[in-house]
Design a protein around this motif. Structure first.
Motif, PDB file in Angstrom:
ATOM      1  N   ARG A 283       0.825  -1.211   0.000  1.00  0.00           N
ATOM      2  CA  ARG A 283       0.000   0.000   0.000  1.00  0.00           C
ATOM      3  C   ARG A 283       0.858   1.260   0.000  1.00  0.00           C
ATOM      4  O   ARG A 283       2.019   1.231   0.377  1.00  0.00           O
ATOM      5  CB  ARG A 283      -0.905   0.026   1.226  1.00  0.00           C
TER       6      ARG A 283
ATOM      7  N   THR B 269       3.701   0.331  -2.708  1.00  0.00           N
ATOM      8  CA  THR B 269       3.092  -0.221  -3.910  1.00  0.00           C
ATOM      9  C   THR B 269       4.107  -0.232  -5.054  1.00  0.00           C
ATOM     10  O   THR B 269       4.866   0.725  -5.208  1.00  0.00           O
ATOM     11  CB  THR B 269       1.864   0.631  -4.315  1.00  0.00           C
TER      12      THR B 269
ATOM     13  N   PHE C 255      -3.466  -0.058  -4.576  1.00  0.00           N
ATOM     14  CA  PHE C 255      -2.601  -1.014  -3.880  1.00  0.00           C
ATOM     15  C   PHE C 255      -2.560  -2.309  -4.664  1.00  0.00           C
ATOM     16  O   PHE C 255      -3.350  -2.536  -5.582  1.00  0.00           O
ATOM     17  CB  PHE C 255      -3.065  -1.261  -2.438  1.00  0.00           C
TER      18      PHE C 255
ATOM     19  N   THR D 131      -4.170  -6.213  -8.597  1.00  0.00           N
ATOM     20  CA  THR D 131      -3.960  -4.769  -8.596  1.00  0.00           C
ATOM     21  C   THR D 131      -5.337  -4.129  -8.440  1.00  0.00           C
ATOM     22  O   THR D 131      -6.276  -4.489  -9.151  1.00  0.00           O
ATOM     23  CB  THR D 131      -3.286  -4.280  -9.893  1.00  0.00           C
TER      24      THR D 131
END
Length: 173
Positions: free
Chosen positions: A100, A104, A130, A147
């Motif tokens: 996140r 990411t 994320f 994704t």
């Protein structure tokens, strides 16, 4: 949800369906003419007369060989280089690992395994909120790759789109 295929050719097709909550989804899948790349573009449209909040994901299941030794590698948004096996993902069972914010992948990540293949997924970084990896149950031998878009309120008639390309090639190609 059941759907219908259209625009079918030797290299691609479009699938359209309506979700159980009434959103219209159009997904186009097309193979590149010269490279080992599959391009997938998914759009969700709000046909309702009121606004709805939604997000969407691309979900891909990969069998790259021995799951425990399969590796993920990417550069995160904050510049951190990640290169690791699936030990933590397997230990996390259905939760796996989420990447996140600044952790990411910055527009792409790659996966390699004992079958000698490299799977690289590329996506517009700004469109992805994320990413998520999990492998449960491990007896399937599949790595689940997701994704996710940012959550967004779609006004009547508005759409949200997520594009990605998947390149599958020999690991040392």
């Amino acid at each position: 949800e059941p759907g219908a295929a259209s625009q079918v050719s030797e290299r691609g097709l479009t699938i359209k369906f309506t979700t159980f909550d009434g959103l219209e989804v159009t997904r186009r899948m097309e193979l590149d003419e010269t490279a080992p790349i599959l391009r997938v573009t998914t759009a969700v449209r709000n046909p309702k007369s009121s606004a709805v909040e939604t997000a969407m994901r691309h979900h891909f299941e990969a069998d790259l060989g021995d799951l425990a030794t399969t590796r993920v590698s990417f550069t995160a948004r904050d510049g951190t280089v990640v290169d690791k096996d699936m030990a933590a993902i397997i230990a996390g069972q259905r939760e796996g690992e989420h990447y996140r914010d600044q952790e990411t992948p910055a527009g792409a990540w790659s996966f390699t395994g004992s079958k000698g293949l490299r799977l690289t997924q590329r996506f517009p970084d700004a469109d992805v909120d994320f990413t998520w990896l999990y492998a449960y149950p491990t007896t399937l031998g599949e790595l689940e790759i997701e994704t996710w878009t940012h959550r967004r309120v779609l006004q009547p008639g508005e759409s949200l789109t997520l594009a990605a390309e998947y390149e599958i090639a020999p690991e040392n190609w």
